[in-house]
Design a protein around this motif. Structure first.
Motif, PDB file in Angstrom:
ATOM      1  N   VAL A  11       0.847  -1.184   0.000  1.00 24.16           N
ATOM      2  CA  VAL A  11       0.000   0.000   0.000  1.00 24.16           C
ATOM      3  C   VAL A  11       0.889   1.243   0.000  1.00 24.16           C
ATOM      4  N   VAL A  49       1.001   3.737  -2.888  1.00 25.82           N
ATOM      5  CA  VAL A  49      -0.167   4.610  -2.977  1.00 25.82           C
ATOM      6  C   VAL A  49      -0.124   5.640  -1.851  1.00 25.82           C
ATOM      7  N   MET A  81      -1.720   4.107  -9.947  1.00 26.78           N
ATOM      8  CA  MET A  81      -1.972   2.698  -9.653  1.00 26.78           C
ATOM      9  C   MET A  81      -0.671   1.942  -9.865  1.00 26.78           C
ATOM     10  N   ARG A 115      -0.153  -4.160  -6.894  1.00 23.02           N
ATOM     11  CA  ARG A 115      -1.333  -3.516  -6.339  1.00 23.02           C
ATOM     12  C   ARG A 115      -1.283  -3.549  -4.826  1.00 23.02           C
ATOM     13  N   LEU A 165      -3.573  -2.890  -1.466  1.00 24.61           N
ATOM     14  CA  LEU A 165      -4.800  -2.555  -0.738  1.00 24.61           C
ATOM     15  C   LEU A 165      -4.692  -3.234   0.622  1.00 24.61           C
ATOM     16  N   GLN A 179     -12.314   1.096   2.378  1.00 26.35           N
ATOM     17  CA  GLN A 179     -11.012   1.324   1.774  1.00 26.35           C
ATOM     18  C   GLN A 179     -11.088   2.391   0.684  1.00 26.35           C
ATOM     19  N   ILE A 204     -11.194  -7.163   1.196  1.00 24.32           N
ATOM     20  CA  ILE A 204     -10.339  -7.335   0.023  1.00 24.32           C
ATOM     21  C   ILE A 204      -9.845  -8.775  -0.088  1.00 24.32           C
ATOM     22  N   ALA A 262     -10.043  -7.272  -7.057  1.00 19.56           N
ATOM     23  CA  ALA A 262      -9.280  -6.316  -6.245  1.00 19.56           C
ATOM     24  C   ALA A 262      -8.688  -5.227  -7.132  1.00 19.56           C
ATOM     25  N   GLN A 263      -8.283  -5.627  -8.349  1.00 19.48           N
ATOM     26  CA  GLN A 263      -7.700  -4.632  -9.260  1.00 19.48           C
ATOM     27  C   GLN A 263      -8.731  -3.612  -9.697  1.00 19.48           C
ATOM     28  N   GLN A 314      -9.022  -1.220  -6.990  1.00 18.98           N
ATOM     29  CA  GLN A 314      -7.877  -0.309  -6.987  1.00 18.98           C
ATOM     30  C   GLN A 314      -7.992   0.732  -8.106  1.00 18.98           C
ATOM     31  N   CYS A 359     -10.244   3.362  -6.859  1.00 17.44           N
ATOM     32  CA  CYS A 359      -9.540   4.177  -5.857  1.00 17.44           C
ATOM     33  C   CYS A 359      -8.602   5.179  -6.537  1.00 17.44           C
ATOM     34  N   THR A 360      -8.052   4.789  -7.677  1.00 19.11           N
ATOM     35  CA  THR A 360      -7.085   5.650  -8.372  1.00 19.11           C
ATOM     36  C   THR A 360      -7.761   6.820  -9.079  1.00 19.11           C
TER      37      THR A 360
END
Lengths: 428, 308
Positions: free
Chosen positions: A220, A223, B79, B83, B85, B94, B130, B138-139, B142, B145-146
């Motif tokens: 993480v 990020v 990203m 990855r 998370l 999340q 997750i 999950a991708q 992500q 999230c990006t």
């Protein structure tokens, strides 16, 4: 809401919502109360098992045997007109008697002429109980032989214990308002602080370390470093976990208070006597302002101490990649606390020594050592300075941890050397 | 148009090897920019330099006309290839966490995230952890999230790895959509098909050097070099003779299908293309005349091997 706040929120809620948190929060007070009650309950249980002891008293008029008092756990039965040989043949198993207590005729002259011939394994407590009672009987008998009038009254009155209170002389001559100090109470307080700090660090400091490593292992971190500064992240993590600790301790305190209010009537009076010593010690403090100051310092030092050590764990977590690598750091981090406890012991002998002063300024030991000194009336400037140093060190260590973390990312997958660590700190 | 991102003479050396050697490139605003290159070429290092995760030894990164600052970094969407998370955290929490870290208000983040989750048909996942999702799922989380905070610049490191063709298509569609709404997208990839489909411009990095930069169309056209495939029959004279001075055959005929010959020819200049068609049409039964544009895959391989 700033980013540190958001990170604190995440650390806090993720932990508080975990099943393990809920379980430990509820179970710990139950276990603690259980731990306190267990000896009492065991004692109660123990008394139901009465041991019968037959007494073969060869003294004149059997004055010892006649004076022995049976109680809940021991029942004495005086034997008459029976020889030692016959007695041991008659009471040779556990059913007939727990044992035979033989008292020689010349017990007053030869105090070792007393024996317990037992049929089952004896206990230290039982042996002490018997010898205490017999000694008391003999002492009384001996005093009685001097034929003193009103002996019982004299004995009762001669049982004296002094209660010494210490006051700090402020030169005013007004003794009423002088601060009362108490070595016993201060020892209790600093011991509690030392233990609490140690417990906190073991319980929660380790979590700071794991959460920092978690970022790296779950990747993480890439990020995170493109979303907030590492300092915000470190601060958020440390404060988030500190908040979890505070909430958990608060709940424990509440549960224990409630439980002890409900359970107090169930605890036998004898067991309560043991704990009343502590409240007597705290009562000696007198002055309410002083107690407030003490509690305020306790709070500030425990929070500051925890934060400092948590930030050390964060720094340790930043410089390694896995929990295994972090183990060696954890041990090193705990060393100053142990050192603090050792110094604390010497503080009681001389609270104003150079060692005591410096150890109460050095942030790694100051929470424990300063708390031990405060009951001996430390100047306020010393307390304030020591607190300032403590909190400044926390900020500095967190900054350092963030720095190591941030720059350590370059090196991902490779163990840093001490030289690397030094380089990271200098890199812009 | 002004480039949104300029990379000027960036070099980065790790202990023992040079990851980037004097790399320069410009990324036009509102484009989809592909960073191509074999494994270990330095793509991820370049992305990490742009993100300021890695500090270059020398060179500059200019964002929107000024040297990139940490606040610029906090506003872009990134990203990473690996990855990341929080495995134990719930999907919705999340996504909210990252959206808020990127500066979104709670209510706005909540609204936008639900829109995205609905669009990508992921609404059922909101309360799941997750660790209970598949890698592809999950991708997608992500990805959301990006992009949820609608950044001006988006950087995806290998966005298509780990996706099945259906999800890869969904992702391509969304990336195109992001560009159409004004975002600039940079992504690194090995997937050459996706480059042809969605990239406007590319840079090819090999052995820490920028060896090829430009728009995809141009690069392919250039690499193609006026090569055409002609299909004909009943030609009155040899093809080379017919087209002499204007074009020449490349190699032997590709094949003969149903009496029709297929032959690749290289036309010397754009100006001759019409003449060649006219000549062929006049002296044979011309069935097709088609420009041969090499695939990005071919160009990639030829460029890396130095035969472009």
């Amino acid at each position: 809401m700033n980013k540190t706040g958001i990170i604190i929120g995440r650390e806090f809620w993720e932990r508080v919502r975990k099943k393990s948190f809920i379980i430990t929060t509820i179970l710990t007070p139950i276990l603690m109360i259980g731990l306190c009650l267990a000896p009492t309950l065991m004692m109660l249980h123990d008394t139901s098992d009465v041991r019968k002891i037959v007494v073969l008293d060869e003294t004149e008029g059997q004055f010892v045997g006649r004076s022995l008092q049976s109680d809940k756990s021991v029942e004495y039965q005086l034997l008459e007109n029976i020889s030692r040989k016959e007695a041991s043949a008659k009471y040779s198993d556990e059913k007939s008697a727990f044992g035979i207590l033989w008292i020689g005729s010349d017990i007053l002259e030869h105090t070792d002429h007393i024996q317990l011939i037992s049929n089952a394994s004896s206990s230290l407590m039982l042996e002490e109980k018997i010898s205490d009672q017999v000694s008391e009987i003999l002492r009384t008998e001996k005093l009685r032989s001097y034929n003193i009038d009103g002996l019982d009254k004299i004995i009762a009155e001669s049982n004296i214990r002094v209660s010494l209170s210490t006051m700090k002389n402020d030169g005013s001559g007004d003794e009423e308002n002088m601060e009362k100090t108490s070595t016993a109470a201060s020892m209790v307080f600093s011991m509690i602080l030392g233990m609490l700090l140690y417990m906190f660090i073991i319980l929660y400091g380790q979590q700071v370390l794991t959460t920092v490593i978690e970022e790296k292992q779950s990747r993480v971190l890439d990020v995170m470093v493109t979303s907030c500064s590492p300092f915000q992240m470190m601060m958020g993590k440390i404060l988030g976990i500190a908040a979890v600790a505070a909430v958990q301790v608060l709940i424990w305190g509440l549960l224990i208070t409630i439980a002890s209010t409900i359970l107090t009537p169930m605890i036998p009076v004898e067991a309560m006597d043991a704990t009343s010593g502590l409240s007597a010690a705290t009562a000696k403090f007198g002055n309410i302002l002083f107690i407030l100051k003490l509690f305020l310092c306790l709070l500030l030092y425990i929070v500051g101490g925890f934060l400092l050590y948590a930030s050390l764990y964060a720094a340790a977590g930043s410089s390694v990649d896995s929990a295994q690598d972090a183990q060696q750091f954890s041990t090193i981090i705990l060393l100053p606390i142990v050192m603090g406890v050792i110094v604390m012991m010497s503080v009681y002998n001389n609270p104003d020594s150079g060692l005591a002063f410096w150890c109460s300024m050095i942030p790694f030991t100051s929470p424990i050592v300063m708390m031990a000194r405060i009951p001996f009336d430390v100047p306020d400037w010393q307390i304030i300075l020591s607190l300032l140093i403590l909190y400044a060190s926390f900020i500095l260590t967190t900054w350092l941890a963030a720095r190591i973390y941030r720059i350590g990312i370059f090196m991902h997958g490779r163990k840093p050397s001490w030289k690397d660590l030094g380089n990271w700190l200098r890199t812009k | 148009m002004n480039p949104i991102l300029k990379i000027e003479n960036v070099s980065k050396t790790y202990t023992g090897h040079k990851a980037l050697d004097d790399v320069s490139l410009e990324i036009p605003q509102g484009s989809i920019y592909g960073l191509l290159g074999p494994n270990g070429a330095g793509k991820t290092t370049l992305i990490r330099v742009v993100n300021r995760i890695t500090i270059p030894d020398c060179g500059k990164v200019i964002f929107d006309g000024h040297e990139i600052t940490i606040d610029d970094i906090f506003s872009i969407g990134y990203m990473p290839e690996e990855r990341g998370l929080y495995k134990k955290m719930r999907v919705g929490d999340q996504a909210m966490f990252f959206a808020r870290l990127k500066g979104m208000e709670i209510t706005k983040a909540n609204k936008k995230l639900h829109e995205w989750f609905d669009r990508l048909e992921m609404s059922d996942w909101w309360g799941k952890k997750i660790e209970d999702l598949s890698k592809g799922m999950a991708q997608k989380v992500q990805f959301i999230c990006t992009v949820v905070h609608e950044p001006k610049l988006l950087i995806f490191d290998e966005p298509f790895s780990g996706f099945d063709p259906i999800n890869a298509d969904i992702l391509k569609r969304e990336i195109l959509g992001l560009r159409d709404r004004g975002a600039t997208v940079i992504f690194s990839t090995h997937n050459m098909e996706s480059v042809e489909e969605i990239c406007d411009d590319i840079t090819l990095i090999n052995k820490s050097h920028n060896i090829l930069s430009g728009s995809v169309d141009e690069i392919r056209r250039k690499a193609g070099g006026n090569t055409f495939l002609v299909t004909y029959k009943d030609l009155e004279q040899p093809l080379d003779e017919l087209l002499s001075g204007k074009a020449e055959c490349i190699g032997l005929p590709e094949g003969i299908i149903g009496g029709y010959t297929q032959q690749k020819v290289h036309i010397q200049s754009d100006d001759y293309v019409r003449d060649v068609i006219a000549l062929l049409n006049g002296s044979s039964r011309l069935r097709s005349f088609q420009e041969v544009i090499p695939s990005m895959n071919d160009i990639f391989i030829r460029a890396v091997n130095g035969t472009l």
